[in-house]
Enzyme design. Sequence first.
Site, PDB file in Angstrom:
ATOM      1  N   TYR A 206     -26.289 -36.430   5.627  1.00 58.85           N
ATOM      2  CA  TYR A 206     -25.525 -36.704   6.847  1.00 58.85           C
ATOM      3  C   TYR A 206     -24.161 -36.037   6.742  1.00 58.85           C
ATOM      4  CZ  TYR A 206     -23.289 -39.772  10.413  1.00 58.85           C
ATOM      5  OH  TYR A 206     -22.614 -40.269  11.491  1.00 58.85           O
ATOM      6  N   LYS A 234     -28.629 -34.518   9.167  1.00 57.33           N
ATOM      7  CA  LYS A 234     -28.037 -35.020  10.410  1.00 57.33           C
ATOM      8  C   LYS A 234     -26.690 -34.326  10.536  1.00 57.33           C
ATOM      9  CE  LYS A 234     -26.204 -39.108  12.769  1.00 57.33           C
ATOM     10  NZ  LYS A 234     -25.893 -40.543  12.678  1.00 57.33           N
TER      11      LYS A 234
END
Length: 377
Positions: A206, A234
């Site tokens: 992320y 992400k």
Amino acid sequence: MMAAQPTANPGVRLGWKAPGALASPPRLALSRSAAAPLASHRVGRGKFSAAAITTDDYLPMRSTEVKNRTSVDGIKSLRLITAVKTPYLPDGRFDLEAYDSLINTQINGGAEGVIVGGTTGEGHLMSWDEHIMLIGHTVNCFGTNIKVIGNTGSNSTREAIHASEQGFAVGMHAALHVNPYYGKTSTAGLISHFDEVLPMGPTIIYNVPSRTGQDIPPAVIEALSSYPNMAGVKECVGHERVKCYTDKGITIWSGNDDECHDSRWKYGATGVISVTSNLVPGLMRSLMFEGENAALNEKLLPLMKWLFSEPNPIGLNTALAQLGVVRPVFRRPYAPLSLEKRTEFVRIVEAIGRENFVGQKEVRVLDDDDFVLISRY
């Protein structure tokens, strides 16, 4: 006579038993001198003799069965993943009844995965006991119908390892790992950090520099992309970064709801890890599965803008309370949006259509006194 209760030993991992309790005691790599009586190796409190323990034969708490549970390709194929909200009771504990309803709504609305205890789910306000319990509960109740991705990242490599071991042990299908925040590190340090957690199971990295204070540069992601458990990223930096990775065959989920439509259909993203899908999962599924739909995207943009008018998850917490699907309880330091913003939300719901939102109750503007703010729980 009451049996003596076992006591915790801070020097061993949970689940370890004394050698005498095992049919075949675990083998430790000991030096010749380590075979001498323990009395000759007494050391200061909290310290171990260098000769007593080595890492040569250390076996980490990683189960080969994880590989049989979820393939990395099974995670890479997900298009709509919801970063799910964690609801609370008035005393600040988890409201599992409301949580279960939220997860069922996501399943029925077409979400394929949920992030448990992420930024949106306020994992940073949980103890690790709460965190792992919620991951295990989600797997136990819903793991056959939706992929459960546990946020087990930390700015401490030690904590990230320990939480990921526990998360996979209770059955999560994949882990979400943020780069170390606040105490920023070097490029080599970033790679070393992720190198410790990637072997455990399918992993999404992320990248959210606005929260961590440090961008994960492409060189790091490209170095990690060859790891077998690297599911993807992400990415919150924007379209050009998304395209940079998708051109190299790296799986990317948009981390920005207001960009996810174009990232998906114009820049090659696989899908989105979404906050907005907590509220309108069916519409977000359409946005990710049914081809370019500029009209629907435009219709949802006011809602997305409203949700992020203050740092997430403030807007989402306020919205779900006004929809009547969670109690209006906030763990501090979060507090609801202003009355003006709460009124604006009702107008947004009416414009999109109440039938597209989660819950069955009529949306309403809550008063300030309706909210409970908890600082100790």
